[in-house]
Motif scaffolding. Structure first.
Motif, PDB file in Angstrom:
ATOM      1  N   THR A  19       0.840  -1.190   0.000  1.00  0.00           N
ATOM      2  CA  THR A  19       0.000   0.000   0.000  1.00  0.00           C
ATOM      3  C   THR A  19       0.867   1.228   0.000  1.00  0.00           C
ATOM      4  N   PRO A  20       0.337   2.357  -0.493  1.00  0.00           N
ATOM      5  CA  PRO A  20       1.139   3.566  -0.538  1.00  0.00           C
ATOM      6  C   PRO A  20       1.591   3.987   0.849  1.00  0.00           C
ATOM      7  N   VAL A  21       2.714   4.695   0.895  1.00  0.00           N
ATOM      8  CA  VAL A  21       3.248   5.167   2.166  1.00  0.00           C
ATOM      9  C   VAL A  21       2.199   5.949   2.929  1.00  0.00           C
ATOM     10  N   THR A  22       1.413   6.739   2.222  1.00  0.00           N
ATOM     11  CA  THR A  22       0.446   7.613   2.868  1.00  0.00           C
ATOM     12  C   THR A  22      -0.654   6.844   3.577  1.00  0.00           C
ATOM     13  N   GLY A  23      -0.830   5.554   3.258  1.00  0.00           N
ATOM     14  CA  GLY A  23      -1.827   4.759   3.961  1.00  0.00           C
ATOM     15  C   GLY A  23      -1.252   4.083   5.177  1.00  0.00           C
ATOM     16  N   ASN A  24       0.016   4.345   5.481  1.00  0.00           N
ATOM     17  CA  ASN A  24       0.691   3.614   6.541  1.00  0.00           C
ATOM     18  C   ASN A  24       1.144   4.479   7.709  1.00  0.00           C
ATOM     19  N   LEU A  25       0.611   5.691   7.836  1.00  0.00           N
ATOM     20  CA  LEU A  25       1.076   6.592   8.883  1.00  0.00           C
ATOM     21  C   LEU A  25      -0.074   7.214   9.666  1.00  0.00           C
ATOM     22  N   LEU A  26       0.121   7.272  10.981  1.00  0.00           N
ATOM     23  CA  LEU A  26      -0.779   8.004  11.864  1.00  0.00           C
ATOM     24  C   LEU A  26       0.080   8.923  12.729  1.00  0.00           C
ATOM     25  N   MET A  27      -0.238  10.204  12.745  1.00  0.00           N
ATOM     26  CA  MET A  27       0.455  11.105  13.661  1.00  0.00           C
ATOM     27  C   MET A  27      -0.059  10.846  15.074  1.00  0.00           C
ATOM     28  N   CYS A  28       0.797  11.003  16.066  1.00  0.00           N
ATOM     29  CA  CYS A  28       0.364  10.757  17.440  1.00  0.00           C
ATOM     30  C   CYS A  28       1.120  11.640  18.414  1.00  0.00           C
ATOM     31  N   ASN A  29       0.576  11.730  19.601  1.00  0.00           N
ATOM     32  CA  ASN A  29       1.227  12.478  20.667  1.00  0.00           C
ATOM     33  C   ASN A  29       0.873  11.841  22.000  1.00  0.00           C
ATOM     34  N   MET A  30       1.892  11.571  22.806  1.00  0.00           N
ATOM     35  CA  MET A  30       1.687  11.034  24.153  1.00  0.00           C
ATOM     36  C   MET A  30       2.283  12.007  25.148  1.00  0.00           C
TER      37      MET A  30
END
Length: 329
Positions: A19-30
């Motif tokens: 799948t494209p790179v763009t379907g493999n990322l979630l931004m997060c913050n802890m």
């Protein structure tokens, strides 16, 4: 109270993704915090300097306002949670020319692991926080104030304010939060109104270039993580003194823990990382007891040799990636 450290479940995804790179990322913050204020007592600093005749800054005169024993479990939980998120997320966007700045992301293959840990660790954290707040006014606050004794007279108004806080006030200073957002990719332009076909195409190309760069950086970070733990093993094999030297089980366990999650941490094609992981698994077959003492001399030589080969392969992979990137410019 005791606290529980939650570990990762050993069930990583094994399915390779195209799948494209763009379907493999979630931004997060802890974000996580608990009350452990420390302040400087300037009068105490002066007394220490005069007593020991030392330069300014040598003796700190630091005063811990709240007794550490009360927050020990929160401290342990915070450390474990920070470690988990550091291991299971990627900080990318550091390279010059990558727009959007530094960001922390979760590869979607690893999202299940992060969410599983988050739900369990948040429940445990809330129990610790509620216990701390319930004991604040009757135990923690008065005993902490008594523990600093004469230091109290030297505190500023804002520093002394800790001892007038209510349970509700202190509850606001104990938190553990986690947020995530999908990272918009080139496909997001399809929902944008007012774009001409040319502008849409140009924006898609720009976003795709950005994400390809982030993927390259992310996968380079993963190789660096592997090189770090394998390099530590190699150094230990060479520096270990068989006559009384210490060798911790973590020298192998650190590699095991990392390669368990590496395939799920990749962005885009993970075949290269999977190949490196397979080689690292061979090293992990060694029992640390076999590497200790005089009787472990030959085994240490073999492990050091295998570690060197793996480090060389990681270096070759990084070099090939750099060449590919240069040719695409």
């Amino acid at each position: 109270m005791s606290t529980t450290t939650y570990t990762q479940n050993p069930t990583p995804n094994t399915e390779e993704s195209n799948t494209p790179v763009t379907g493999n990322l979630l931004m997060c913050n802890m974000s996580i915090s608990y009350p452990h204020p420390q302040v400087k007592d300037r009068r105490a600093q002066k007394v220490l300097r005069d007593t020991f005749q030392c330069d300014e800054g040598v003796d700190s005169g630091t005063v811990t306002l709240l007794k550490p024993e009360f927050s020990a479990d929160l401290k342990m939980a915070a450390s474990a949670n920070r470690r988990f998120f550091a291991d299971n997320t990627l900080t990318i966007g550091k390279k010059q020319g990558v727009r959007g700045g530094i960001m922390t992301v979760i590869p979607t293959r690893n999202f299940w692991r992060v969410m599983d840990y988050w739900h369990k660790s948040k429940t445990a954290w809330d129990i610790l926080a509620q216990d701390y707040v319930s004991r604040w006014e009757s135990e923690i606050r008065p005993l902490s104030k008594a523990s600093i004794n004469l230091h109290y007279d030297n505190l500023s108004k804002s520093q002394a304010a800790w001892y007038t806080m209510s349970a509700e006030d202190i509850a606001d200073k104990i938190y553990y939060t986690f947020s995530k957002d999908p990272l918009a990719g080139p496909g997001a332009t399809q929902g944008m109104e007012g774009l001409t076909a040319d502008l849409r195409s140009e924006l898609e190309a720009e976003l795709q270039e950005k994400y390809d760069g982030l993927a390259d950086e992310a996968n380079a970070v993963l190789k660096d993580r592997l090189a770090k733990v394998v390099g530590d093993l190699k150094k230990k094999m060479h520096s270990y003194n068989p006559e009384g030297g210490r060798m911790s089980d973590t020298i192998i366990e650190n590699i095991k823990d990392l390669i368990e999650i590496l395939p799920d941490m990749c962005i885009g094609d993970n075949s290269e990382i999977v190949e490196l992981v397979d080689e690292a698994k061979l090293i992990c077959h060694w029992d640390v007891d076999m590497l200790r003492g005089e009787e472990g001399n030959e085994a240490r030589k073999e492990v050091a040799k295998d570690a060197s080969k793996l480090l060389k392969k990681i270096e070759v992979c990084n070099t090939a990636a750099d060449i590919t990137k240069m040719m695409s410019l």
